[in-house]
Each structure stands twice: as structure tokens, then as C-alpha cells.
Design a protein around this motif. Structure first.
Motif, short mmCIF file in Angstrom:
data_model
loop_
_atom_site.label_atom_id
_atom_site.label_comp_id
_atom_site.label_asym_id
_atom_site.label_seq_id
_atom_site.Cartn_x
_atom_site.Cartn_y
_atom_site.Cartn_z
N CYS A 22 0.85 -1.19 0.00
CA CYS A 22 0.00 0.00 0.00
C CYS A 22 0.88 1.23 0.00
CB CYS A 22 -0.91 -0.01 1.22
SG CYS A 22 -2.08 1.36 1.29
N THR A 23 0.64 2.14 -0.94
CA THR A 23 1.33 3.42 -0.97
C THR A 23 0.40 4.52 -0.50
OG1 THR A 23 0.79 3.87 -3.28
CG2 THR A 23 2.80 2.64 -2.85
N PHE A 24 0.94 5.48 0.24
CA PHE A 24 0.19 6.56 0.88
C PHE A 24 0.72 7.89 0.38
CE2 PHE A 24 -0.21 9.76 4.14
CZ PHE A 24 -1.37 9.49 4.85
N SER A 25 -0.18 8.84 0.13
CA SER A 25 0.23 10.19 -0.23
C SER A 25 -0.82 11.18 0.24
CB SER A 25 0.44 10.32 -1.75
OG SER A 25 -0.76 10.08 -2.46
N GLY A 26 -0.44 12.45 0.34
CA GLY A 26 -1.38 13.52 0.60
C GLY A 26 -1.42 14.06 2.01
#
Length: 122
Positions: A22-26
Motif C-alpha cells: 500500500c502506498t500513501f500520499s497527501g
């Protein structure tokens, strides 16, 4: 705005292994607890959760000892290592994020990945 992308699902034989990512951004990743859920038919089940910072984890009894959730706050990623997969693990798996959330209940999470399919055959 927080965005999650999950991946890594595949078809595998019983006893095999997969790693979901899982990649997370923001937002500031270290402020967010991360979790994995799975859906079978009409069910929405908590699988594993990792605390926002540090090493606290929780697992569903059905996966304890076989699955491991990890995260790297420097890289904004989380992953789920799944070993000794069984046909009952077949489901769509979703990563989820919530600010300082540490729970296996889906309603406590605001942000979700799109889902990745895991199919285990015997």
C-alpha cells in the motif's frame, strides 16, 4: 487529500505466500494508522493494523501467526506479508488509513485503497 493505492494480489496455491503493498500520499504518513481489511461476499473483516508510529500491531485471530503487517514511514508505504495461505483467505483485500487510528473495525477508517484480489486454490 490522502490517497491510497494497494497492489500485489494474485492467484496462488494453498501453502503459498504473497505480499500486498500500500502506498500513501497527501498527508503526514506518520500521523496515520494503517490497516488491511478483506471482503468475502457481504463481509468486511479487519485483518491487521499497525499503529501510526512505533511497533504496535493487532491481528485477526484467523491470520495470527501467518500474516505480518509492516510499515516504513520514511517511504510512505505499508505491506502485508501473507504466509501459508489457505482457500479461506480468498477475498478482495483493501488497505485503509485513519488519523491515529488503531482498530480492526472498518468504520473507524476514512481512506481506502481500491482493493486487490487474492485467490487461493487447493
Amino acid at each position: 487529500q490522502v490517497e491510497l493505492v494497494d497492489s500485489g494480489g494474485d492467484s496462488v496455491q494453498a501453502g503459498g505466500s504473497l505480499t500486498l503493498i500500500c502506498t500513501f500520499s497527501g498527508a503526514t504518513y506518520s500521523d496515520y494508522g494503517m490497516a488491511w481489511f478483506r471482503q468475502k461476499e457481504k463481509e468486511r473483516e479487519g485483518v491487521a493494523v499497525h499503529i501510526a508510529s512505533g511497533y504496535g500491531t493487532m491481528y485477526a485471530d484467523s491470520v495470527k501467526g501467518r500474516f505480518t503487517i509492516s510499515r516504513d514511514n520514511a517511504k510512505n508505504i505499508a505491506w502485508l506479508q501473507m504466509n501459508n495461505l489457505q482457500p479461506n483467505d480468498t477475498a478482495t483485500y483493501y488497505c485503509a488509513a485513519g488519523k491515529y487510528t488503531y482498530s480492526l473495525r472498518a468504520l473507524n477508517y476514512k481512506f481506502w485503497g481500491q482493493g486487490t484480489q487474492v485467490t487461493v486454490s487447493s
